[in-house]
Design an enzyme around this catalytic site. Sequence first.
Site, PDB file in Angstrom:
ATOM      1  CD  GLU A   6      -2.925  -6.330  -0.129  1.00  0.00           C
ATOM      2  OE1 GLU A   6      -3.350  -7.482  -0.301  1.00  0.00           O
ATOM      3  OE2 GLU A   6      -2.827  -5.494  -1.053  1.00  0.00           O
ATOM      4  CG  ASN A  36      -1.313  -5.084  -4.410  1.00  0.00           C
ATOM      5  OD1 ASN A  36      -1.908  -6.159  -4.384  1.00  0.00           O
ATOM      6  ND2 ASN A  36      -0.606  -4.649  -3.392  1.00  0.00           N
ATOM      7  CG  ASP A  59      -4.319  -2.481  -3.024  1.00  0.00           C
ATOM      8  OD1 ASP A  59      -5.422  -2.721  -2.488  1.00  0.00           O
ATOM      9  OD2 ASP A  59      -3.537  -3.362  -3.391  1.00  0.00           O
TER      10      ASP A  59
END
Lengths: 186, 330, 607
Positions: free
Chosen positions: C200, C284, C326
């Site tokens: 992220e 991801n 994700d």
Amino acid sequence: MSSRCHDCVGVALALGLAVAMAALTASCEREERDTKAPPESQISVSSVALSPLQPGEASAPPGGSHRSIEENAFNLAQGKQLYTWFNCSGCHAHGGGDIGPALMDDQWLYGSEIENVYATIVQGRPNGMPSFRNRIPDQQVWQIAAYVRSMSGLTPATASPSRSDEMQNKPAEQSMPRQEPKDTHP
Amino acid sequence: MRRLSGSGVVVALVLLGGCQGVQSALDPAGDQAGGIAGLFWLFLGVLGAIYLLVLVLLVGALLGLRQRAATERRLTGLLTAWAGGTTIIILGLTAFSYGTDARITRLGDDAELTIEVTAKQFWWQVKYVEPQPSRSFETANEVYLPVGVPVRFILKSQDVIHSFWIPNLHGKTDLIPGRVNETSITARRAGVYRGQCAEFCGFQHAHMALDAVAVPAPEFEAWRESRLKPAPTPTPEDQLRSEGLQVFLTSPCVMCHTIRGTSASSRVGPDLTHVAGRRTIAAGALPYSRGNLGGWIVNPQSIKPGSQMPDIQLEPDQLQALLAYLDSLT
Amino acid sequence: MRGKPVWSIGLIAMLMVGAGVAKAQVTVTAPASAAPADDGNWVMPAKNYASTRYSELDQINSQNVSGLRVEFTFSTGLVRGHEAAPLVADGTMYIVTPFPNYVFALDLTKPGAPVKWKYEPKPVSAAQGVACCDFVNRGAALADGRLFFNTLDNRTIALDAASGAELWKTSLGDINKGETMTMAPLVVKGKVLVGNSGGEFGVRGWLTALDAASGKIAWRAWHTGPDSDVLIGPDYQPFYDKEKGKDLGVATWPPNQWEIGGGTAWGWISYDPDVNLIYYGTANPGPWNPEQRPGDNKWTGGIFARNPDTGQARWFYQVVPHDLYDHDGINELILLDMPVGAPGDAPGNRQTRKVLVRPERNGYVYVIDRTSGEVLSADPFAYINSTAGVDLKTGDIHYVDAKQPVMGQVVRDICPTAPGAKDWNPSAFSPRTGLIYIPHMNVCMDWESQEANYIAGTPYVGANVRMFAGPGGNRGELSAWDPVKRAKAWSIKEDLPLWSGALATAGDVVFYGTMEGWFKAVDARSGAELWRFKAGSGIIGQPITYRGPDGRQYVAVLSGVGGWAGAVVAGDLDTRDPTAAKGFAGAVPDLKERTNKGGMLYVFALP
């Protein structure tokens, strides 16, 4: 004689109109857009207090000289835009918090005055808030700080942003009930 | 009469002189603009002729020219001819208009190149889209077009409604947030043309310009290859530029701009990977030069007040290093 | 194993084999080399290299588990999410806490299990600012008298297990790039395998092998970029065509995007000694907004098989090319030898194959041949509307057009949600029942893609997400999955999402914990609840069981709610904003009323 009265009426009308216009434009202050950075925009951060405790007699806290920033709709709107652009929303979501604490509640770890928020953004904080000094220009930091205060309803509703252009999440800043900041951090 | 016609010619020449230029819809350099311009001249000609005829008749009537006694039938005939002529002309012009519109729209069907333009306040984000993603690249405020090749434009907006208009090449197509519009351009003549945002979008709507450069296909390929390359990393010997890169990465620049090949990859502002290779900066506000770039960095709000670029405070030697680095990004 | 004569081990083993035979239908086993006989210890969170999380201890069984009671507790002194599995070896229990990543060694030979030693790695506090999903740590690993664990600020540290003395520490990442480390290492053939976190934050993912004795880097495999970085060479033989090509880690990305492409390795690793391959998944791609990274985005969202000695890749299968939601591919991989066929096939028509089974984030149970990378089956174990199945011939997953994220538009009711039908919390396998016990979720989401700006050290996400309960209203579920029949045998619906691991034992008991603090024991065959205990805080940790120095069987679990699911409580977030905690606040707005923060170890045994 009659012509002078004629002038009187005209002059009176013009004066009245001028007064009315001035009154109207004065209330447009919240819409003023000052796009240039103010020449002196660094406050001395040492004047910011993080605790209400003062030995001896308590004196009045230093004045909020930057209060006018958060009464301006342009600044709050810009702050909202920058909040997403500079990834504040990545850690603080839309005020609910995530990696960072919630900004829309009444808990303020490092002070709730706009000067405190400015200092937090510029200095960073030990538990993970990055320091944005020299990364976000001062004028933008003030705008973001003002927006942060609007998230808990601390800014005038006439200036706070209204419905978001994105997926609806929390109530608009305009409709947030004012939450008095609490100095309680368990 | 002679004086009138003489001054009329002068006026016409002056007006026609305005037809040439880098932002003229009457100087078509592409198929779509050609169609629109053709329609313009057709309408101008036909309707102008009708206008002149009506003027002549009006003047004649005002001057009280002798009329022969009009019989009932002659009047009916004249009126019928007039009404019929009007109808035929209107229908004809409508047919031409529809036909041109349909033809122009179909021109994009066999597009060989796709460019995605995202309008932001107050600049254009341009992305050349390729099926293989590593061959796509981004630039800002400029589009290069190969001559003779139909190009499809995919138009998006990030904030408010803008309008994409390169007058020499095509008409206006809006970029509407939340919607994807398409248009196409086939350039026929090499040259540099100026595009302009054509829908009021805020403070600096007037300074939201676009460079459209049409070049022959081989030159276009060369340009594309050069734009695909990431920015070269300054060698350690090149101290000033290395320092400039450091300034870029440790000042507000890194918050908003991308330079591929460095760790800066933000999309708030234009991609600067090849900023020195562009003709203008700040969406046409200034021609590119090192001095102009320096002025823009330090005080953009006096050049384009209301743009999203803030005034950046840098020490003079930092600014010089930064300019040296950015100037190398051709 | 004090107190038991050696011959009785053989008798027990024979009886167990006999019991196994008497069960007849069950022919699914973990390979013996990867799941050796149970010595009563628990030296790695997955229990063994096959990741069965199954214990052969049967003193506690479905008949007597209702009498289970607390033997002792231990407060870690911290109140963030406790995701770790306690480890036990020879009379000592080892716990790694969330930030600041203390390691406690508890002396199980003494009453009340006092602290034998405590190690404080003192990670830098600013690392908390780049940890996406609470400051968790999923546990340590024990091997050769050493304990290995990771700190949030990217150090792998080796301690002497007996004394707690620091043997070496290696710094592997940079918090200024958004990197952190939260995973439990795996020690394979003298190498400590560790991976980073930060998908992220635009972190470039990797798996690194450190020499267990010295801490020096033996090899590092990146998960984006040119083949030379990804350690793809002549040994690489993927099964599917879509994984073949040169420098796919560059070609399937826009220029230079692979440098901030994600694909971290913060989850689970399994190892098969017979074929000498490690198996693990990559997370991801970054950012979440898929329109910013057209292309398949190799090598994110997939499963790697690598040689543990050199790191060279043998095969790769990308579970989610061009991931849209994700859906990290880092879940546990249970190594099994089982008969494979269509659901209706007779047992005689099935071929026993070496497979790995993974309940994947996107809601399918994947059964993949672990020697070749061929997908043998992919069956949904949760409600899915975002994909329409996996084509077994090409390996492609079919995304549903109507549920694809579009920038600037809100796509509603995408199931499963971003943390998936099941996130990192691992399932357990019982060879006695042949079932896989999957603790998972039933949560859907609304998603709006936005432009993401990469600014190093800040989140690189680009999506507004808001989650809510899926069809049926229950946000969690424990499913008992039969991998041979490819269907659920039974399931238990839970109100709150399940974020704890599962534990299966030879006593036919399955243990798991809920987010409000109920630690439950259910019958492994029927799913009937046999016992429950309310812990002080929600349970998101991994339960273990071990044989104590006194010969009794103990069950241990950490309570302390947090992680991504419990961030609302751990971070004291405001649930009026449903996008808080990346949308999870919308899924569990009631969590603050159901549980509070905590940090306590509970150890149970029969009286």
